[in-house]
Every structure is written in C-alpha cells, then in structure tokens.
Design an enzyme around this catalytic site. Structure first.
Site, PDB file in Angstrom:
ATOM      1  N   ASP A 164     -45.760 -51.585   4.867  1.00 13.50           N
ATOM      2  CA  ASP A 164     -45.815 -53.018   5.125  1.00 13.50           C
ATOM      3  C   ASP A 164     -44.501 -53.378   5.831  1.00 13.50           C
ATOM      4  O   ASP A 164     -43.558 -52.590   5.895  1.00 13.50           O
ATOM      5  CB  ASP A 164     -46.025 -53.807   3.820  1.00 13.50           C
ATOM      6  CG  ASP A 164     -46.574 -55.198   4.105  1.00 13.50           C
ATOM      7  OD1 ASP A 164     -47.183 -55.796   3.213  1.00 13.50           O
ATOM      8  OD2 ASP A 164     -46.368 -55.679   5.245  1.00 13.50           O
ATOM      9  N   ASP A 165     -44.457 -54.596   6.324  1.00 10.47           N
ATOM     10  CA  ASP A 165     -43.405 -55.026   7.236  1.00 10.47           C
ATOM     11  C   ASP A 165     -42.023 -54.997   6.572  1.00 10.47           C
ATOM     12  O   ASP A 165     -41.695 -55.873   5.787  1.00 10.47           O
ATOM     13  CB  ASP A 165     -43.730 -56.456   7.681  1.00 10.47           C
ATOM     14  CG  ASP A 165     -42.904 -56.851   8.882  1.00 10.47           C
ATOM     15  OD1 ASP A 165     -43.166 -57.914   9.458  1.00 10.47           O
ATOM     16  OD2 ASP A 165     -41.999 -56.077   9.243  1.00 10.47           O
TER      17      ASP A 165
END
Ligand code: GLC
Length: 697
Positions: free
Chosen positions: A255-256
């Site tokens: 994820d970011d």
C-alpha cells in the site's frame, strides 16, 4: 496468472541489469516532466499510479517500449473503486443489492471506462470484512459477512478482469488490503489488529481465498500490523499463504508508503531495513515511497537480499504484464469521448443499481408519498452533488450528479427547498420555521459529507453530525409528517432519529443517479429491495457490533442482570445485518431442511402478501450448535433474490455442501465436525424460522 510466458520472461530477465530489475519493482506517482521520464528511460520505473489520460499513457508506453534497453511495457494503476466516470453507489451501498450480477456488471463498466483513460490496473476490490462503523473505510467494503464478501470478491474479479484479462476493455484487479485491515482496534484507521489465528482464517481470509480462486491478478498489502507484524513484512502472508498454500503467482504491491512505514511500526530501523524486510517477505512492488529503488542494489551487494528473491519478484511483474497483453500491444485507442459524456445506458444502469442499493429502514405508512401535495425538502445534502459521489472519487465532478433537488425539479414536482442545516452546519431554526410553515410533508435529507467516511475518516461519535439531529427533533416536536433520507458512508448511531422519524430511507452515497433513485423510491416508482450488509448500532459505544457473534456463556438477556449486555443500551442493534423493508411484505412458511449425502437441502415458501410486486432476498443462515470451539449464533451460507408479484408464492430451494460449514482449529486445520446444525431461512439475520439437521461424518 497464466504461466505460458515463462520462457519469454526468462529471456528478458537474462538481459536485465540489477538496476533494471529493481526498476520493475518501483511504482512512481505520475508527475509530468523530464525528471520522471529520464528515470523511465533509464529503466528505473515499472509501474505508475495516477496516470489517467490515454495520451499520457500512450506516451509513457512509447518511451518504455522504444527508448529503454529492455522495452518492457508499463502498468498504470488507479483507484477505480466504484466507477471511473459513471460513478456507482459506494461499495457498502452496492452490497445492499445482494446481487452478484450487479457486483460484476458495475466492475465491467468501470473497467471499460478506465481502460479508455489508459488505466490497466485498478486497486479494487477492497475485501476487508468490517465490523466497526467508526472506521471510515467501511464505506469501501461490502460489509461484515465473510460469505457475502466472498461472492462479492468473485463477481468483482470477474467483472474487472473478464475471462481474459488481456482484452482491451479489462483491467487487472487487486485484492486488498491483505489482511484484516478492517479490524483496526477502536475502529481507528491504520491502528493495529490483534486476533486468534482461527478468527483470521474464519472471518478475514475467506474473501481473499475467493478472489484468488477467481484468478485475481494482484494483491495489495494492508498498512497495519497484525499481531505485531506489519502486514508488508509478513512472510507468513505472502510466501506461506499466498504463494505456497494458494499458489498465487501474480503481483503483490505495497500500500502507499507501507514499506517505509515499517520504520514507524518499529520493526525496521531504517528505510533500507524496511526494503530488506518487505522484499524478502514477498512484496514485489514498492508503491511511491522509493525505498526499493534507493536501497535494493546495496542490499543485493551486501547479500541481504538474494538475486533469487529479486528475480522472483521481477518474474511476477513480467508475468502479469504478459497476461495483460502489454507486450503484444501496450497502447490504448486515443480517447475521443469527453470524460463527462456518460452514455445513456451507463447512466440508466447507475440509476438501477442506486435504486437497488437503497434500504427502507422504517415506514409507518407515510411512504410511498404522493407527488400532489405541498412538499418541502430540507438539508444541505438534498442538493450536494459531491456528497452523492462518496469516497474514492478522484475527479470531483458534481455536475455529473443528479441530486434529489434536481430530480424533483426534473419531475416537475411542486416543492420548496431550504438548506436549514447540514453535516457541518448548525440548525437554522428561523429558516426552518419559515420553510415548514405550510408543509404537507417534509423530506429531510441528512447524513455525512463524502469526506466524513473513507480513508483516514474514523469517527468515534457516529451520530448524525452538525445540526441535523436538531432539525429532525424540531420536525418531530411540530408533528409535521416527514421522511428522513440518510446520505452517509457508514452505519450511523441513530436511535433517536429512528424514534422521531415516521420513515427512514437509507440512501448512502449512491453516485451520479442518487437523486433519481431516491425519488423513484419515495414516490413508489420502485419498491425498495436493499438489505443491510452491516449492522447499525443504537449508540457509537456499541461498536464493533455484528450479527455473526459467538453466544458467550451469558448471552444477552433483558431478564438476566448478569448477562452480556450494556446497561445503557438495548440488547439488539438498531438495524440488523440483512435487514430492509419493502412497500409490500413477505411471509415465510413450510421450511424443510434435511441432510443428504453431506449436503444440506433447505427449501421454504416465500409469499408476497402485499399489493405491490417486489424483489425479496431470501437468506440462509446456519448455526453449528455444538463444536470443539464456540461458533457464531448465525452464519450466512447462501442467499437468492426472487421476484414475487403481489400475492405470489414461490418455493425457494438451497443446497449447502457440508464442507462450507467448517471452521479452523488451533492447528489451522479446516474441520467439519459431526453434530447438529440449525438451518435458518428468512428475511434477515433475525429470522427464527429454522430446522435442525444432523451431520454424521
Ligand atoms: C491508499 C489506500 C489504498 C489505495 C492506495 C493507492 O492509501 O490505502 O486502498 O489503493 O493508497 O491510492
């Protein structure tokens, strides 16, 4: 993912430098300009997030396939969560359709619109089971039940990827967030999660297993730590479960920023350590935080990351790019249609899905309403296009939305509109008094703004925000007939509202056709059929609250002081899982359930006893009455939608393989134990219509 390209993958791999291999694991957030393009030319970029224009995508593909040493095409990922330009209801709303065909078709339409913009990878479906409405991201989920989310998962993967994901109008899907992100302690986003291995496998894993069985191309790591291990560093999740047990051979993307966040979690001392942990755990692509591109070459030189591990991740990336057909044709047709030019068919389907997502929560008979009366509409949300779009809408285009006020105008309804209050507005009593002075009926539009749910939008008080409650209380005190229409992204704690309101329509964030869909229900042009997929609490303090809970040794009992309940709240939630009213009524009778050759056969008669045709969602739950571990009081195991004309009866039949009624023990063995199973069939999770069957191993 197909493995028919392995030879071509090996040929490419053999010609890549270490830097170029690492480049394939680097995802940049797209920024126009020479600096990023030079990185691309140098082979240091394998994927982008944020490219959403076909001409930009084609330009970057041209640089990647014509101006780099290895000519490897690019993946362009984007959060196309509930539509690209045709914005459908948020997932928590769409789930209330309980319709796998809808789940698939909205994904298919989203994929087509996304590919027209050059996108070939969507970061959806979100498959987090959610039980705590304080967590803002419940808006993106299909709710609290593992079985429903598993069917949702299969339908979404099929809708996004189709039978052949290389087709030009299909996108790679992404099962996220792996895993158990929705069980953040306190419902506070990004907070840690802690649970038994059985709960993990019984509750949170099934939707991901379903997505893998459906052939999902990619996975995304969850931000949070699970039992002390940040998901992005979990060899158990990505090497043992995904690769070894489930034979998944696609891409795992962080994820970011989740790679560098391992430092904040306290399991990596430096970003370099984080890169080592995450790649060794099996996270192939590093989203946006540039940790892999900065440190992996050193880590390889130092022997902390082996060339085998690096090559394996590059193979995963190349395999998915081959499967998407990018080596054969990386380009998309230049887009000619304007983004806001939404086809009539798509807009009509958005209205159909929005109608089906609406849940009628209460009706004292005031609904459906006549058009021929003095109607007054109150509340900011009745005319807020942006808030109808809900969370994860990347380009804010309120002008594409039909709000409730616009819908009433387009239908030439005689009504007056006054804002009076809103999610962030106090109650304007003077405006209210003026507005309602000669009203026959008020439509009160209340709820949340689009930004009050979604990522980083946890709320510890999930009551109606702003002065909206004051307005509803004022309506109740004045004894003015009114209908409460909720526009929200999560279950709200609305016990008072439920007592004051003669009728409540749960209208979520329904997308571009929100207003028309609500009007269709209010005036009876559509008989509401939505059923909740997440429990509504009476008060915020009850969260997390869900139907498939264990019984405890002292089950809640109003007559038993020493039983599992709150002394300051009702025992039952405000609205249960599976709940939803209609303008007609359905009666269930003559349930027959039997066990035959390790399969439960259940059938019941469902009758539409009202005078309006409707869609009923027949739900089947089981309870494993005695087992070696405490089991939930009910578990959804099947559902079917049936159309019933006024007065019509149908015999609805189900077959449930006994293998679906098992659970995981402490040794992580999936077991189906002999004994009695109670089989329930009904309208929602409170049904008491049941038969008991016995399973002998
Ligand atoms: C966000 C979300 C994730 C999303 C990703 C890319 O932080 O957690 O769901 O896909 O970043 O935008």
């Amino acid at each position: 993912m197909t493995d028919k390209y392995e030879d071509r993958i090996e040929t490419i791999l053999a010609n890549m430098t270490v830097k170029e291999k690492i480049g394939q694991l680097n995802m940049l957030r797209y920024e126009e300009g020479e600096e990023q393009e030079q990185q691309l030319r140098d082979g240091l970029v394998g994927t982008y997030i944020g490219v959403s224009k076909s001409d930009v995508a084609n330009h970057l593909q041209q640089v990647a396939t014509e101006e780099t040493a290895n000519q490897i095409p690019l993946l362009f990922g984007l959060d196309v969560i509930h539509g690209r330009h045709t914005i459908f209801p948020i997932p928590l709303a769409e789930a209330c359709c309980w319709d796998d065909d809808v789940f698939e078709k909205t994904a298919e339409i989203a994929a087509k619109e996304a590919t027209e913009d050059g996108v070939n990878w969507t970061f959806a479906p979100m498959l987090d089971v959610v039980r705590d409405a304080r967590w803002g991201r419940v808006a993106e989920s299909a709710g609290e039940d593992p079985y429903l989310l598993s069917r949702y998962a299969r339908a979404k993967v099929k809708g996004f990827q189709g039978e052949d994901v290389s087709a030009k109008d299909r996108v790679l899907a992404c099962a996220k967030h792996f895993v158990a992100y929705g069980s953040a302690v306190g419902g506070r986003d990004y907070n840690g999660t802690s649970m038994s291995i059985q709960t993990l496998w019984d509750t949170y894993m099934p939707p991901f297993m379903a997505a893998t069985e459906a052939g999902v191309a990619t996975y995304m790591t969850a931000f949070q730590e699970l039992n002390g291990t940040p998901c992005s560093t979990s060899e158990y999740l990505f090497r043992d479960v995904l690769r070894k047990m489930w034979k998944f051979n696609g891409i795992v993307v962080s994820d970011d920023g989740a790679v560098q966040e391992c430092v904040s979690h306290g399991v990596a001392e430096t970003r370099k350590d984080a890169a080592e942990l995450c790649l060794n755990a099996g996270v192939d692509i590093d989203m946006e935080d540039l940790v892999y591109i900065e440190y992996l070459e050193e880590l390889i030189e130092e022997g902390k990351v082996s060339m085998e591990v690096l090559d394996e991740s590059v193979r995963n990336v190349l395999r998915v790019k081959f499967a998407k057909g990018l080596f054969d044709n990386p380009y998309v047709e230049p887009k000619t249609r304007a983004d806001d030019d939404i086809s009539k068919e798509n807009r009509a389907y958005a209205r159909e899905v929005a109608r089906k997502s609406i849940v009628l929560m209460k009706n004292n008979g005031i609904l459906p309403i006549s058009r021929k009366q003095k109607l007054v509409v109150l509340g900011e949300l009745a005319d807020s296009g942006l808030d109808m779009l809900g969370t994860w809408v990347l380009e804010e285009k309120p002008h594409t939305v039909v709000t409730l006020v616009q819908a009433l105008k387009e239908q030439n309804i005689d009504f007056t509109y006054e804002v009076c209050t809103g999610p962030k507005k106090a109650f304007d009593k003077e405006a209210f008094e003026h507005a309602v002075c000669d009203a026959d009926l008020v439509i009160a539009a209340v709820g949340e703004t689009a930004l009050m749910s979604g990522e980083a939008s946890s709320r510890c008080n999930i009551d109606l925000p702003g002065g909206q409650k004051d307005m509803l209380e004022a309506l109740q005190k004045k004894q003015i007939p009114f209908v409460t229409v909720l526009f929200n992204g999560r279950p709200l704690a609305i016990k008072d509202v439920a007592e004051w309101s003669p009728a409540i329509v749960e209208a979520w964030a329904l997308g571009i056709e929100a207003g028309n869909a609500v009007a269709d229900v209010l005036f009876g042009d559509y008989n509401p059929s939505g059923r909740l997929t997440m429990t509504f609490p009476n008060y915020s303090g009850e969260c997390p609250v869900y139907y498939n809970h264990n019984n405890t040794g002292r089950p809640a009992d109003e007559k038993m002081e020493l039983s599992s309940k709150y002394t300051d709240a009702p025992i039952e939630p405000l609205y249960p899982f599976g709940y939803g009213l209609s303008y007609t009524n359905y009666e269930y009778s003559d349930l027959k359930a039997e066990m035959k050759e390790n399969c439960i056969y259940a059938e019941a008669t469902v009758t539409n006893v009202g005078d309006m045709d409707g869609e009923e969602t027949v739900q089947v739950y089981i309870r494993d009455k005695v087992a070696s571990y405490a089991r939930p009081v009910k578990e959804l195991k099947d559902y079917k939608k049936v159309h019933l004309g006024a007065g019509e009866s149908k015999r609805v039949c189900f077959e449930i393989d006994i293998q679906n009624l098992g659970f995981y023990n402490m040794k992580l063995e999936y077991v189906v134990e002999p004994g009695e199973f109670e089989v329930f069939v009904g309208h929602d999770s409170t049904t008491t219509l049941s038969n008991v069957v016995r399973y002998e191993q």
